[in-house]
Design a protein around this motif. Structure first.
Motif, short mmCIF file in Angstrom:
data_model
loop_
_atom_site.label_atom_id
_atom_site.label_comp_id
_atom_site.label_asym_id
_atom_site.label_seq_id
_atom_site.Cartn_x
_atom_site.Cartn_y
_atom_site.Cartn_z
N THR A 1 13.08 40.01 26.03
CA THR A 1 11.94 40.74 26.56
C THR A 1 10.65 39.98 26.30
O THR A 1 10.54 39.18 25.38
N SER A 2 9.65 40.27 27.11
CA SER A 2 8.31 39.73 26.88
C SER A 2 7.62 40.55 25.79
O SER A 2 7.99 41.70 25.52
N VAL A 3 6.60 39.97 25.20
CA VAL A 3 5.83 40.70 24.20
C VAL A 3 5.17 41.96 24.81
O VAL A 3 5.19 43.02 24.18
N PRO A 4 4.60 41.90 26.01
CA PRO A 4 4.02 43.13 26.59
C PRO A 4 5.05 44.25 26.76
O PRO A 4 4.75 45.41 26.46
N PHE A 5 6.25 43.91 27.25
CA PHE A 5 7.28 44.94 27.40
C PHE A 5 7.70 45.49 26.04
O PHE A 5 7.84 46.71 25.85
N TYR A 6 7.89 44.61 25.09
CA TYR A 6 8.28 44.98 23.72
C TYR A 6 7.25 45.94 23.12
O TYR A 6 7.59 46.99 22.56
N ALA A 7 5.97 45.60 23.27
CA ALA A 7 4.90 46.45 22.73
C ALA A 7 4.81 47.77 23.48
O ALA A 7 4.59 48.84 22.89
#
Length: 253
Positions: A158-164
């Motif tokens: 996952t990308s950091v934006p999705f993770y966050a």
């Protein structure tokens, strides 16, 4: 055996209902006797799901255009639903936008879309429909989170934006539970792992329960977790983590 009797006749709003898990949830809820309202960005995809539901169950379903990443779209959908319904029994916050990790910079608009869909849009939709939920004798909010939203979860692909965004969405479900304590409305949350997309009635759907440990989870596993959660006695609220060796919390993806 899950008793689905208390879903008979229930009005259910499903966001992200045009494909994948959202479509599987809508079809399965219709088969359980509910009256789904299909919400999503792609009207053509929603109408295709509505046609599938009509063919399988004879149930006519409403289609509502909804882009969770756009506050104005959320407001229009809420206004339409309030004008056309007095009560909503179940809101399934399934809509989200996937953003995979990349060596290239993510574009600002895709970062904002991911965060807004999971957090701002989900909150505004839930807040807007709360009066209709409070009018139900069996009101539930189900948030479809992710193992990415769990504390200490591996980021995997996952990308950091999705993770966050998924971490924040888990906080939304917890926040709703605290806000609604002492009221009839339950806030339930399901955290899926990576999933194989299977359709109700297809061979892969029928065979999902025969998968061995080590194989990936499927849409059917999440649908059954949702059905289990919403059919528990009203004094029971659940937070469910659905895990798998492949694509789960401890996977080597």
């Amino acid at each position: 055996m899950i008793s689905l009797q208390n879903l008979e006749g229930s009005v259910v709003v499903v966001s992200g209902a045009g494909r994948g898990l959202g479509a599987a949830l809508a079809v399965s809820l219709a088969e359980a006797g509910s009256r789904p309202i299909l919400c999503g960005r792609n009207r053509e995809a929603l109408e295709s799901v509505a046609s599938t539901i009509l063919e399988r169950t004879g149930v006519q379903t409403q289609v509502v255009k909804l882009d969770l990443g756009d506050a104005a779209s959320v407001a229009r959908a809420v206004t339409q639903l309030k004008a056309e319904h007095e009560v909503i029994d179940l809101l399934i916050n399934n809509g989200a936008m996937w953003l995979e990790s990349s060596e290239e910079d993510h574009r600002p608009e895709e970062v904002l879309a991911v965060v807004n869909a999971a957090v701002s849009g989900t909150f505004l939709l839930t807040q807007g429909l709360m009066p209709l939920l409070r009018g139900s004798s069996r009101p539930d909010i189900v948030t479809i989170g992710s193992i990415s939203g769990l504390p200490g979860a591996a980021i995997q692909t996952t990308s950091v934006p999705f993770y966050a965004a998924k971490r924040a969405q888990a906080a939304l479900a917890d926040g709703f539970a605290q806000m609604l304590a002492g009221t009839p409305v339950r806030s339930l949350v399901i955290h899926p792992p990576y999933l194989d997309d299977v359709e109700p009635g297809a061979e892969a759907w029928e065979n999902a329960s025969k998968r061995r440990k080590g194989e990936r989870a499927t849409n059917r596993d999440i649908v059954e977790a949702v059905l289990f959660a919403v059919t528990r006695p009203r004094h029971v609220s659940l937070s469910i983590v659905v895990d798998a060796d492949e694509g789960g919390r401890f996977s080597r993806l």
